[in-house]
Design an enzyme around this catalytic site. Structure first.
Site, short mmCIF file in Angstrom:
data_model
loop_
_atom_site.label_atom_id
_atom_site.label_comp_id
_atom_site.label_asym_id
_atom_site.label_seq_id
_atom_site.Cartn_x
_atom_site.Cartn_y
_atom_site.Cartn_z
CD GLU A 1 -2.50 1.73 0.18
OE1 GLU A 1 -2.33 2.90 -0.26
OE2 GLU A 1 -3.28 0.92 -0.34
N GLY B 1 -6.65 0.99 4.30
CA GLY B 1 -8.05 1.36 4.28
C GLY B 1 -8.48 1.95 2.96
N GLY B 2 -7.50 2.43 2.18
CA GLY B 2 -7.78 2.95 0.86
C GLY B 2 -8.64 4.21 0.89
CB ALA C 1 3.71 -2.76 -5.33
N GLY D 1 -21.97 17.49 -10.96
CA GLY D 1 -22.19 16.06 -10.82
C GLY D 1 -23.21 15.77 -9.74
CB SER E 1 -18.85 15.44 -7.31
OG SER E 1 -19.27 14.20 -6.83
CG ASP F 1 -13.20 0.88 -6.86
OD1 ASP F 1 -14.18 0.24 -6.46
OD2 ASP F 1 -12.79 1.92 -6.30
CG HIS G 1 -44.83 -4.49 15.72
ND1 HIS G 1 -45.13 -3.65 14.67
CD2 HIS G 1 -45.57 -4.06 16.78
CE1 HIS G 1 -46.02 -2.77 15.06
NE2 HIS G 1 -46.31 -2.98 16.34
#
Length: 455
Positions: free
Chosen positions: A32, A37-38, A112, A173, A269, A312, A444
């Site tokens: 990483e 956690g990205g 990497a 967006g 966005s 992704d 309920h």
């Protein structure tokens, strides 16, 4: 050193794969380059939901009188909201680190580069592996709008760390990220304008419910500009007697002709795209789909044996919970444990207030596929719990049923849609009919009873 599993990317797909493999006793190395956690944990899902909860709490306090509770003075401290967000992120990142450490995962910080399917270089070291998982995530897409390179603008990352509220904000967006930030800033009193190229916000969600959410936020003061194409942006300097202020002018085109809108801040966005460059992907010569995504099978295997793609990068669904499930399938396949990835019931949630959530097919997708269905709609007021906790608020539950009465899709507008949508997702994944699902006993009073009422 040689590892059974090497993983590039420490987001939801990467750390889930590492933990799952490590728990099974496999030797694992995880690369990483930034923070574990990205995007999701550090600058996406978790921090935005932390901010939105503060805004929701503020909203609740402002309207407490509806519940016979008197709150004489309501205020907020944006800088402390941001500090709390950072505290939540740090806590959860440490949790991820702790889990990986507990399962003997070697975490390497750095960029990497794939040499071939069995070798990865990071810094001056070369690592050997039997199986390689690519979980590189996605990045914000900035379209080539004329003027973008000469004006200051926010991405979601900048908006998350901002400690001063602008008077006005234009968001280009109207997707999930755009609407969540529109909700947050609107709650805190900012004048928000949302510009969307399509004919409705939240593309991919149920169109009817998306329109209802838009109508609700229109009443709260957000201005929506649909079917609107941004053609250029430019910076203005407003110089009056008291101060000099920099403003952003967004120029657009609609069916009625050109126009412009001016605001103090601009938030871009328009979406995200998979990260495919910068880690030697070209050295693997992986087969791709017609849309340019890496081709994988139901076990997340690529065309190169021993190489898997999760998250992704697959292009299927840029959602953290999808990535987590894909990672589980990939590791189970390596372990020779039978498992397949299903995209039949991937929930989608927008954490506005009220929330909107959906799973399975939409009416639009069914119509496009030519699949016969019937829609059942019910006001959320049919749930006693919803009425008790949502004074003066409306909502809708929509179920889409096939000709044989199996559930094809479910869509909810109203709190807490995010928490109850999984029940519908399970019914879709298990291919339950309306009769079979109705036999389940719902506690309920709960808002989830709306599904039983609709059935």
């Amino acid at each position: 050193m040689k590892y059974q599993v090497a993983i590039i990317g420490g987001g939801p797909a990467g750390y889930t794969a590492a933990e799952t493999a490590g728990k099974a006793g496999m030797s694992v190395v995880l690369f990483e380059k930034q923070s574990l956690g990205g995007v999701c944990l550090n600058e996406g899902c978790i921090p935005t939901k932390t901010l939105l909860y503060s805004a929701k709490t503020y909203d609740g306090a402002c309207h407490a009188a509806k519940y016979a509770v008197n709150v004489p003075e309501v205020s907020f401290d944006l800088s402390k909201i941001i500090v709390r967000k950072q505290k939540v992120v740090r806590k959860l990142v440490l949790g991820v680190k702790g889990k990986l450490s507990a399962h003997n995962v070697s975490v390497v910080t750095g960029e990497a580069t794939v040499i071939d399917k069995n070798h990865i270089r990071c810094g001056e070291e070369t690592y050997e592996c039997e199986n390689l998982l690519l979980c590189t995530g996605s990045e914000t897409f900035i379209p080539p709008i004329p003027g973008m390179d000469s004006v200051p603008y926010w991405t979601h990352r900048d908006a998350l760390d901002n400690k001063e509220l602008p008077v006005s904000l234009v968001i280009i967006g109207g997707g999930v990220i755009g609407m969540e930030f529109a909700s947050f800033f609107n709650s805190l009193g900012v004048q928000v304008t949302v510009i969307e190229m399509l004919d409705e916000i939240l593309g991919g969600m149920d169109k009817e419910l998306s329109a209802m959410l838009r109508a609700e936020y229109t009443k709260r003061g957000i201005k929506f500009m649909l079917n609107t194409k941004v053609v250029s942006v430019m910076q203005q300097v407003q110089d009056d007697d008291e101060n000099k202020q920099s403003l952003i002018q967004v120029n657009y085109e609609t069916a009625d002709g050109p126009g412009s809108v001016i605001a103090v801040k601009l938030l871009m966005s328009v979406g995200r795209r998979p990260v495919t460059k910068g880690f030697g992907l070209e050295n693997l010569n992986l087969e791709k789909t017609e849309r340019g995504s890496i081709r994988v099978n139901e076990q997340m295997q690529t065309s190169v044996p021993g190489v898997y793609v999760c998250g992704d990068l697959t292009g299927f669904s840029l959602l953290a919970h999808t990535a987590v499930r894909e990672a589980e399938v990939a590791i189970h396949t390596i372990m020779e444990k039978k498992d397949v990835m299903s995209y039949r019931a991937i929930p989608g949630v927008v954490y506005t207030n009220p929330e909107i959530a959906g799973v399975g097919e939409t009416e639009e997708s069914l119509q496009k596929k030519g699949i016969a269905y019937r829609a059942v709609k019910l006001p959320m007021a049919y749930s006693g719990r919803f009425v008790a906790e949502n004074e003066g608020v409306n909502g809708v539950c929509k179920l889409l049923l096939a000709e044989d009465d199996t559930l094809l899709g479910a869509h909810v507008l109203g709190n807490p849609a995010s928490e109850i949508i999984t029940l519908a997702g399970m019914a879709i994944e298990l291919k339950l009919t309306a009769t079979e699902w109705k036999r389940i006993v719902f506690p309920h009073p709960t808002v989830s009873e709306i599904f039983k009422e609709a059935l």
